[in-house]
Design a protein around this motif. Structure first.
Motif, PDB file in Angstrom:
ATOM      1  N   GLY A  16       0.804  -1.218   0.000  1.00 46.44           N
ATOM      2  CA  GLY A  16       0.000   0.000   0.000  1.00 46.44           C
ATOM      3  C   GLY A  16       0.835   1.266   0.000  1.00 46.44           C
ATOM      4  O   GLY A  16       1.183   1.815  -1.045  1.00 46.44           O
ATOM      5  N   ALA A  17       1.190   1.717   1.178  1.00 54.62           N
ATOM      6  CA  ALA A  17       1.864   3.009   1.335  1.00 54.62           C
ATOM      7  C   ALA A  17       3.173   3.093   0.557  1.00 54.62           C
ATOM      8  O   ALA A  17       3.458   4.104  -0.090  1.00 54.62           O
ATOM      9  CB  ALA A  17       2.119   3.281   2.817  1.00 54.62           C
ATOM     10  N   PHE A  18       3.973   2.021   0.594  1.00 55.89           N
ATOM     11  CA  PHE A  18       5.267   2.084  -0.067  1.00 55.89           C
ATOM     12  C   PHE A  18       5.122   2.196  -1.579  1.00 55.89           C
ATOM     13  O   PHE A  18       5.873   2.920  -2.239  1.00 55.89           O
ATOM     14  CB  PHE A  18       6.127   0.873   0.296  1.00 55.89           C
ATOM     15  N   ARG A  19       4.156   1.506  -2.150  1.00 59.78           N
ATOM     16  CA  ARG A  19       3.938   1.593  -3.600  1.00 59.78           C
ATOM     17  C   ARG A  19       3.457   2.988  -3.987  1.00 59.78           C
ATOM     18  O   ARG A  19       3.907   3.558  -4.977  1.00 59.78           O
ATOM     19  CB  ARG A  19       2.936   0.548  -4.065  1.00 59.78           C
ATOM     20  N   VAL A  20       2.537   3.532  -3.188  1.00 57.93           N
ATOM     21  CA  VAL A  20       2.036   4.873  -3.468  1.00 57.93           C
ATOM     22  C   VAL A  20       3.170   5.883  -3.349  1.00 57.93           C
ATOM     23  O   VAL A  20       3.346   6.742  -4.217  1.00 57.93           O
ATOM     24  CB  VAL A  20       0.863   5.231  -2.521  1.00 57.93           C
ATOM     25  N   LEU A  21       3.952   5.781  -2.291  1.00 55.60           N
ATOM     26  CA  LEU A  21       5.065   6.721  -2.105  1.00 55.60           C
ATOM     27  C   LEU A  21       6.109   6.572  -3.205  1.00 55.60           C
ATOM     28  O   LEU A  21       6.672   7.578  -3.663  1.00 55.60           O
ATOM     29  CB  LEU A  21       5.711   6.530  -0.734  1.00 55.60           C
ATOM     30  N   ALA A  22       6.385   5.373  -3.639  1.00 60.81           N
ATOM     31  CA  ALA A  22       7.355   5.166  -4.723  1.00 60.81           C
ATOM     32  C   ALA A  22       6.897   5.879  -5.991  1.00 60.81           C
ATOM     33  O   ALA A  22       7.722   6.446  -6.719  1.00 60.81           O
ATOM     34  CB  ALA A  22       7.562   3.685  -4.989  1.00 60.81           C
ATOM     35  N   ASP A  23       5.593   5.867  -6.242  1.00 61.03           N
ATOM     36  CA  ASP A  23       5.053   6.553  -7.415  1.00 61.03           C
ATOM     37  C   ASP A  23       5.005   8.057  -7.224  1.00 61.03           C
ATOM     38  O   ASP A  23       5.346   8.815  -8.127  1.00 61.03           O
ATOM     39  CB  ASP A  23       3.630   6.053  -7.728  1.00 61.03           C
ATOM     40  N   GLU A  24       4.542   8.493  -6.058  1.00 63.42           N
ATOM     41  CA  GLU A  24       4.317   9.916  -5.805  1.00 63.42           C
ATOM     42  C   GLU A  24       5.586  10.676  -5.417  1.00 63.42           C
ATOM     43  O   GLU A  24       5.695  11.869  -5.692  1.00 63.42           O
ATOM     44  CB  GLU A  24       3.277  10.088  -4.689  1.00 63.42           C
ATOM     45  N   VAL A  25       6.499  10.016  -4.733  1.00 64.58           N
ATOM     46  CA  VAL A  25       7.713  10.667  -4.230  1.00 64.58           C
ATOM     47  C   VAL A  25       8.908   9.779  -4.573  1.00 64.58           C
ATOM     48  O   VAL A  25       9.476   9.108  -3.708  1.00 64.58           O
ATOM     49  CB  VAL A  25       7.621  10.900  -2.695  1.00 64.58           C
ATOM     50  N   PRO A  26       9.297   9.756  -5.839  1.00 61.84           N
ATOM     51  CA  PRO A  26      10.338   8.816  -6.278  1.00 61.84           C
ATOM     52  C   PRO A  26      11.667   8.952  -5.539  1.00 61.84           C
ATOM     53  O   PRO A  26      12.402   7.968  -5.425  1.00 61.84           O
ATOM     54  CB  PRO A  26      10.515   9.108  -7.769  1.00 61.84           C
ATOM     55  N   TYR A  45      13.299   5.286  12.019  1.00 64.21           N
ATOM     56  CA  TYR A  45      13.766   5.629  10.673  1.00 64.21           C
ATOM     57  C   TYR A  45      12.573   5.837   9.736  1.00 64.21           C
ATOM     58  O   TYR A  45      12.507   6.818   9.000  1.00 64.21           O
ATOM     59  CB  TYR A  45      14.675   4.505  10.151  1.00 64.21           C
ATOM     60  N   GLU A  46      11.635   4.917   9.784  1.00 63.89           N
ATOM     61  CA  GLU A  46      10.454   5.002   8.926  1.00 63.89           C
ATOM     62  C   GLU A  46       9.667   6.274   9.223  1.00 63.89           C
ATOM     63  O   GLU A  46       9.256   6.991   8.295  1.00 63.89           O
ATOM     64  CB  GLU A  46       9.588   3.764   9.170  1.00 63.89           C
ATOM     65  N   GLU A  47       9.468   6.572  10.488  1.00 63.82           N
ATOM     66  CA  GLU A  47       8.725   7.765  10.861  1.00 63.82           C
ATOM     67  C   GLU A  47       9.456   9.030  10.424  1.00 63.82           C
ATOM     68  O   GLU A  47       8.849   9.953   9.865  1.00 63.82           O
ATOM     69  CB  GLU A  47       8.482   7.779  12.369  1.00 63.82           C
ATOM     70  N   LYS A  48      10.747   9.073  10.665  1.00 67.15           N
ATOM     71  CA  LYS A  48      11.533  10.256  10.309  1.00 67.15           C
ATOM     72  C   LYS A  48      11.486  10.520   8.804  1.00 67.15           C
ATOM     73  O   LYS A  48      11.385  11.661   8.362  1.00 67.15           O
ATOM     74  CB  LYS A  48      12.982  10.059  10.768  1.00 67.15           C
ATOM     75  N   ARG A  49      11.540   9.465   8.028  1.00 68.31           N
ATOM     76  CA  ARG A  49      11.634   9.628   6.574  1.00 68.31           C
ATOM     77  C   ARG A  49      10.285   9.690   5.860  1.00 68.31           C
ATOM     78  O   ARG A  49      10.193  10.238   4.762  1.00 68.31           O
ATOM     79  CB  ARG A  49      12.465   8.487   5.984  1.00 68.31           C
ATOM     80  N   LEU A  50       9.212   9.110   6.458  1.00 69.98           N
ATOM     81  CA  LEU A  50       7.966   8.953   5.693  1.00 69.98           C
ATOM     82  C   LEU A  50       6.752   9.733   6.195  1.00 69.98           C
ATOM     83  O   LEU A  50       5.812   9.940   5.427  1.00 69.98           O
ATOM     84  CB  LEU A  50       7.577   7.479   5.606  1.00 69.98           C
ATOM     85  N   VAL A  51       6.729  10.148   7.447  1.00 71.35           N
ATOM     86  CA  VAL A  51       5.503  10.749   8.000  1.00 71.35           C
ATOM     87  C   VAL A  51       5.043  11.948   7.190  1.00 71.35           C
ATOM     88  O   VAL A  51       3.868  12.045   6.819  1.00 71.35           O
ATOM     89  CB  VAL A  51       5.671  11.108   9.492  1.00 71.35           C
ATOM     90  N   SER A  52       5.933  12.866   6.881  1.00 67.37           N
ATOM     91  CA  SER A  52       5.531  14.060   6.125  1.00 67.37           C
ATOM     92  C   SER A  52       4.983  13.684   4.757  1.00 67.37           C
ATOM     93  O   SER A  52       3.962  14.227   4.316  1.00 67.37           O
ATOM     94  CB  SER A  52       6.707  15.025   5.956  1.00 67.37           C
ATOM     95  N   ALA A  53       5.645  12.765   4.087  1.00 64.13           N
ATOM     96  CA  ALA A  53       5.183  12.346   2.757  1.00 64.13           C
ATOM     97  C   ALA A  53       3.832  11.647   2.854  1.00 64.13           C
ATOM     98  O   ALA A  53       2.947  11.869   2.013  1.00 64.13           O
ATOM     99  CB  ALA A  53       6.214  11.424   2.102  1.00 64.13           C
ATOM    100  N   LEU A  54       3.641  10.809   3.865  1.00 64.02           N
ATOM    101  CA  LEU A  54       2.354  10.135   4.038  1.00 64.02           C
ATOM    102  C   LEU A  54       1.245  11.131   4.358  1.00 64.02           C
ATOM    103  O   LEU A  54       0.132  11.019   3.842  1.00 64.02           O
ATOM    104  CB  LEU A  54       2.442   9.079   5.142  1.00 64.02           C
TER     105      LEU A  54
END
Length: 166
Positions: free
Chosen positions: A71-81, A136-145
């Motif tokens: 879910g989230a990782f696929r969307v982020l890979a597309d939206e925020v390469p 690590y996940e929170e630091k790097r992904l929360v804003s993008a999510l």
């Protein structure tokens, strides 16, 4: 509090929901480790409650990581390469966690004596890995999510779980 009016509003805080899930999973793992600490050292018959709690925790953590991967990782890979290298690192962590969960489930076995020392060692390693992984996940992904307000779906579809309330 989770917004739940429109799909965009439901996703407005998906990064924050990920943090809530991580906090819940961390608390459950701490409780599980404490329960295991009450079990005698060496081989002992695991209580049904301990076995059930452990298997429930393992399933929830596995569902969360599988949900993120699909879910989230696929969307982020597309939206925020530019996050793709971060996502690749997190996927490797998910594989390592899955290996630990598999070993824990195997150690629990069906009505076999519980090798408490081995289970404790696996859970201690899992706790150390998850602490680092979650931060690590929170630091790097929360804003993008949290910026995924226009995406279809629910936080549960993106994260595999919703944080339990209460």
């Amino acid at each position: 509090m989770h917004p739940n009016n429109s799909p965009a509003e439901r996703l407005a805080a998906v990064g924050n929901q990920m943090i809530e899930i991580h906090l819940w999973l961390g608390a459950e793992l701490a409780r599980l480790r404490a329960d295991l600490g009450d079990t005698p050292s060496g081989d002992a018959r695991p209580s049904r409650d301990l076995r059930a709690h452990c298997l429930t925790f393992c399933a929830a953590l596995g569902r969360h990581h599988t949900g993120e991967d699909a879910g989230a990782f696929r969307v982020l890979a597309d939206e925020v390469p530019e996050l793709r290298p971060v996502l690749a690192n997190l996927l490797v962590d998910h594989e390592v966690v899955a290996g630990i969960l598999g070993r824990v489930e195997e150690l629990l076995g069906d009505d076999r004596p519980l090798p408490t020392t081995q289970v404790r060692a696996e859970l201690d390693g899992l706790a150390a890995l998850l602490e680092s992984h979650f931060r690590y996940e929170e630091k790097r992904l929360v804003s993008a999510l949290n910026a995924l307000t226009g995406r279809p779906g629910t936080a549960e579809q993106l994260l595999g779980l919703t944080a339990p309330t209460g």
